[in-house]
Design an enzyme around this catalytic site. Structure first.
Site, PDB file in Angstrom:
ATOM      1  N   THR A  38       0.861  -1.179   0.000  1.00 57.50           N
ATOM      2  CA  THR A  38       0.000   0.000   0.000  1.00 57.50           C
ATOM      3  C   THR A  38       0.896   1.226   0.000  1.00 57.50           C
ATOM      4  O   THR A  38       1.891   1.280   0.716  1.00 57.50           O
ATOM      5  CB  THR A  38      -0.899   0.073   1.241  1.00 57.50           C
ATOM      6  OG1 THR A  38      -0.074   0.161   2.386  1.00 57.50           O
ATOM      7  CG2 THR A  38      -1.797  -1.107   1.361  1.00 57.50           C
TER       8      THR A  38
ATOM      9  N   GLU B 238      -5.845  -3.623   1.404  1.00 60.79           N
ATOM     10  CA  GLU B 238      -5.937  -4.586   2.512  1.00 60.79           C
ATOM     11  C   GLU B 238      -7.176  -5.474   2.423  1.00 60.79           C
ATOM     12  O   GLU B 238      -7.308  -6.437   3.161  1.00 60.79           O
ATOM     13  CB  GLU B 238      -5.991  -3.847   3.858  1.00 60.79           C
ATOM     14  CG  GLU B 238      -4.665  -3.262   4.308  1.00 60.79           C
ATOM     15  CD  GLU B 238      -4.434  -1.855   3.817  1.00 60.79           C
ATOM     16  OE1 GLU B 238      -5.037  -1.471   2.789  1.00 60.79           O
ATOM     17  OE2 GLU B 238      -3.639  -1.126   4.435  1.00 60.79           O
TER      18      GLU B 238
ATOM     19  N   LYS C 227     -12.177  18.831  12.050  1.00 64.67           N
ATOM     20  CA  LYS C 227     -12.848  18.886  13.348  1.00 64.67           C
ATOM     21  C   LYS C 227     -13.052  20.348  13.741  1.00 64.67           C
ATOM     22  O   LYS C 227     -12.120  21.028  14.127  1.00 64.67           O
ATOM     23  CB  LYS C 227     -12.048  18.110  14.393  1.00 64.67           C
ATOM     24  CG  LYS C 227     -12.039  16.624  14.025  1.00 64.67           C
ATOM     25  CD  LYS C 227     -11.451  15.721  15.064  1.00 64.67           C
ATOM     26  CE  LYS C 227     -11.686  14.277  14.660  1.00 64.67           C
ATOM     27  NZ  LYS C 227     -10.789  13.315  15.234  1.00 64.67           N
TER      28      LYS C 227
ATOM     29  N   TRP D 133     -17.711  17.183  13.162  1.00 63.51           N
ATOM     30  CA  TRP D 133     -16.893  16.751  12.027  1.00 63.51           C
ATOM     31  C   TRP D 133     -17.459  17.297  10.724  1.00 63.51           C
ATOM     32  O   TRP D 133     -18.673  17.247  10.498  1.00 63.51           O
ATOM     33  CB  TRP D 133     -16.852  15.218  11.961  1.00 63.51           C
ATOM     34  CG  TRP D 133     -16.082  14.580  13.071  1.00 63.51           C
ATOM     35  CD1 TRP D 133     -15.532  15.210  14.149  1.00 63.51           C
ATOM     36  CD2 TRP D 133     -15.786  13.188  13.218  1.00 63.51           C
ATOM     37  NE1 TRP D 133     -14.904  14.291  14.962  1.00 63.51           N
ATOM     38  CE2 TRP D 133     -15.047  13.039  14.415  1.00 63.51           C
ATOM     39  CE3 TRP D 133     -16.050  12.049  12.459  1.00 63.51           C
ATOM     40  CZ2 TRP D 133     -14.588  11.808  14.872  1.00 63.51           C
ATOM     41  CZ3 TRP D 133     -15.599  10.816  12.912  1.00 63.51           C
ATOM     42  CH2 TRP D 133     -14.868  10.701  14.111  1.00 63.51           C
TER      43      TRP D 133
HETATM   44  P1  AMP Z   1      -5.884   1.811  -1.885  1.00 64.35           P
HETATM   45  O1  AMP Z   1      -5.515   0.787  -0.904  1.00 64.35           O
HETATM   46  O2  AMP Z   1      -4.717   2.512  -2.510  1.00 64.35           O
HETATM   47  O3  AMP Z   1      -6.844   1.285  -2.909  1.00 64.35           O
HETATM   48  O4  AMP Z   1      -6.654   2.981  -1.106  1.00 64.35           O
HETATM   49  C1  AMP Z   1      -7.770   2.694  -0.322  1.00 64.35           C
HETATM   50  C2  AMP Z   1      -8.408   3.971   0.144  1.00 64.35           C
HETATM   51  O5  AMP Z   1      -8.928   4.722  -0.961  1.00 64.35           O
HETATM   52  C3  AMP Z   1      -9.603   3.765   1.028  1.00 64.35           C
HETATM   53  O6  AMP Z   1      -9.237   3.480   2.366  1.00 64.35           O
HETATM   54  C4  AMP Z   1     -10.332   5.084   0.882  1.00 64.35           C
HETATM   55  O7  AMP Z   1      -9.778   6.081   1.702  1.00 64.35           O
HETATM   56  C5  AMP Z   1     -10.076   5.444  -0.552  1.00 64.35           C
HETATM   57  N1  AMP Z   1     -11.215   5.061  -1.405  1.00 64.35           N
HETATM   58  C6  AMP Z   1     -11.358   3.946  -2.134  1.00 64.35           C
HETATM   59  N2  AMP Z   1     -12.532   3.955  -2.793  1.00 64.35           N
HETATM   60  C7  AMP Z   1     -13.164   5.099  -2.457  1.00 64.35           C
HETATM   61  C8  AMP Z   1     -14.425   5.700  -2.809  1.00 64.35           C
HETATM   62  N3  AMP Z   1     -15.261   5.126  -3.653  1.00 64.35           N
HETATM   63  N4  AMP Z   1     -14.730   6.878  -2.237  1.00 64.35           N
HETATM   64  C9  AMP Z   1     -13.890   7.490  -1.379  1.00 64.35           C
HETATM   65  N5  AMP Z   1     -12.688   6.996  -1.037  1.00 64.35           N
HETATM   66  C10 AMP Z   1     -12.330   5.808  -1.559  1.00 64.35           C
END
Ligand code: AMP
Length: 543
Positions: free
Chosen positions: A185, A330, A438, A443
């Protein structure tokens, strides 16, 4: 008393066996990195994947060894994954958009022994090679004719390399909990963390992803995974598509609007998936050239929030159903998908878009809860924000080479996201927990404000960050990149928010910038923005 069913381990190569047996003639069409389109089918792909497995074994690669891939979505990358998994080795997808230092770090951390690399990325690796200590051999995903002169250690063209074996080989048998794949990640702070998928988690995730209320992929579909195989396990599509026997269209390295349109049209793609940035480029191309999407039925949009205007355009102008999805590396990565349950299916127009702005509901195999900071569960009322936590058989339990416990007492993983869940189980991501603003103990969702800002016709990109405020603790600052050739005043932009959000959510100020920083996976790098504006004083701060 135990059940009396067969011990049939959930192994990923069984997916390819199934595709080759039941759907052997179904095509995989790729835009090759060399240029021309290339066509194969599942039966041929399986034969070649077996050669990859046999050739790797001849090189001494064994159960648990990591094999890196630095490659676009093509048939070669796909067969490499299956070949690697088929001997119990582990595919490690390296994201070429990472900074070179991070690439070096993860290759060393993963202890990759072989690196399979597309022609595009050979120059990057040549610069880094002396730091990539564990790599014994580079396999360039091309043929002898296109093989460049290179300084990479023991470099061979893939086609000649797999031609050195006869393909008379059988997949290895091992426990379904054996590691199958790895993806780091791209955290916004600290070193990347290695997520390790197992055969069992990948197979269960594919079963889950294919369901009608998830991705709903079947043998009649033509699936184009625009989401790269090096991003979050390809959203499962490298496994889900063969499992369903779907035709595949692999876009290679060209992800601009014109190239994506060309593949959608030539291959009659019915289902596709990618992040919003890709769809912005496609929609701009369609508009500029007055084109339509007659074959495309469904698009999954995720990775970051799907802008409302994007969902509306796909559906109303092009007749393509939008499925907004949320997930993370994850989680293999699917978490929720926004198909419409009967409770929402009758909605039309704006109220339908309201529901589609939410990230959707979780399929079987993903359990969710939202909690306050102390871990107490919060209600599913669509209003109360909480920290989003998940558990399931395809959710990470631990990171690679890291003993830290990442689950709570009930076995839930804290996603780092904040959201609400409504009474029908629809999640609405309102923020990353570290990005939520915040203000006076309440929030404010930066994502919601960003989505609104993007709806302004002059705005190309928007970010909202919390900046210190003497009275309210934090207040929202709107950071805007205007579209080429446009100009706008602060008041004009702020007026656009009035009536759409509570007054106390209105950003206290607007700053115009030429560029917003992004992570390697295209997400806004808020840590850098916050740092950039850490000394910023609001004009209202004295009030
Ligand atoms: P990654 O592991 O790089 O795919 O990133 C995952 C993160 O992307 C998630 O924990 C979210 O914060 C963000 N994310 C993924 N899909 C969405 C979505 N549809 N809307 C908003 N945030 C998203």
């Amino acid at each position: 008393m135990l059940g009396l069913m067969q011990d049939w381990q959930l192994l990923c190569h069984r997916i390819l066996d199934h595709a080759a047996t039941q759907h052997g003639g179904r095509q995989i069409v790729s835009r090759s990195v060399e240029g021309p389109f290339h066509t194969t089918n599942y039966a041929e792909l399986r034969v070649r994947a077996l050669r990859v497995a046999q050739r790797l074994e001849r090189s001494g690669i064994k159960l648990g060894d990591r094999v890196a891939t630095l490659a676009w979505n093509t048939w070669r990358h796909l067969e490499a994954w299956y070949g690697i998994m088929g001997i119990g080795a582990v595919y490690h997808t390296v994201n070429p958009r990472l900074f070179p230092d991070q690439i070096a770090w993860i290759v060393n951390h993963a202890e990759d022994r072989v690196m399979m690399v597309d022609l595009t990325f050979v120059p990057i690796l040549e610069k880094l090679a002396d730091r990539l200590k564990p790599i014994e051999q580079y396999v360039v995903l091309t043929d002898a004719e296109h093989m460049p002169a290179t300084t990479l250690k023991n470099a061979v063209p893939y086609e000649e390399w797999i031609a050195e074996v006869d393909g008379d080989f059988a997949w290895k048998e091992f426990d379904e909990n054996t590691a199958a794949g790895m993806c780091y990640t791209s955290g916004t702070t600290g070193h990347p963390k290695g997520v390790v998928y197992s055969h069992r988690s990948n197979v269960l995730h594919s079963l889950m992803a294919g369901q009608p209320d998830a991705m709903d992929v079947g043998a009649r579909d033509v699936v184009m995974p625009v989401v790269p195989m090096f991003h979050a396990n390809c959203w499962g599509l490298a496994l889900t598509s063969p499992m369903a026997g779907a035709t595949m269209a692999m876009p290679g390295g060209k992800l601009d609007g014109a190239s994506i349109y060309e593949m959608l049209d030539n291959c009659r793609v019915s289902f596709t998936a990618a992040v919003p940035t890709v769809w912005l480029m496609l929609l701009a191309h369609l508009e500029a050239n007055n084109l339509k999407l007659p074959h495309l039925k469904k698009v999954v949009i995720g990775g970051s929030a799907c802008p409302r205007a994007m969902a509306q355009k796909f559906q109303d102008v092009y007749g393509v159903e939008v499925i907004h999805a949320w997930g993370m590396t994850e989680m293999s990565p699917l978490g929720t998908l926004g198909s419409l349950k009967p409770e929402y299916a009758g909605l039309k127009g704006e109220s339908r878009l309201d529901v589609q702005q939410k990230q959707g509901h979780s399929p079987f195999c993903v359990e969710m809860k939202i909690t306050d900071d102390a871990g107490n569960p919060m209600p599913w009322d669509g209003k109360t924000f909480g920290r989003l936590k998940v558990r399931g058989p395809a959710v990470a339990r631990r990171y690679f080479k890291d003993d830290a416990e990442i689950l709570d007492a009930e076995g839930f993983f804290d996603t780092g996201d904040v959201g609400t869940i409504d009474r029908y189980g629809y999640l609405n991501i309102t923020d990353r927990s570290k990005d939520v603003i915040k203000s006076g103990g309440e929030w404010i969702s930066s994502i919601e404000l960003e989505n609104l800002a993007i709806g302004h016709p002059k705005v190309a990109e928007a970010a909202v960050i919390g900046v210190r405020h003497p009275k309210w603790d934090e207040r929202p600052l709107l950071v805007i990149v205007l579209k080429e050739g446009q100009s706008a005043s602060k008041d004009e932009l702020l007026a656009f928010f009035r009536g759409k959000v509570a007054n106390w959510w209105l950003p206290d100020d607007v700053v115009f910038v030429r560029e917003i920083p992004h992570t390697a996976t295209g997400k806004i790098l808020k840590t850098v923005l916050r740092d950039q504006f850490k000394d910023y004083a609001f004009p209202t701060a004295a009030a």
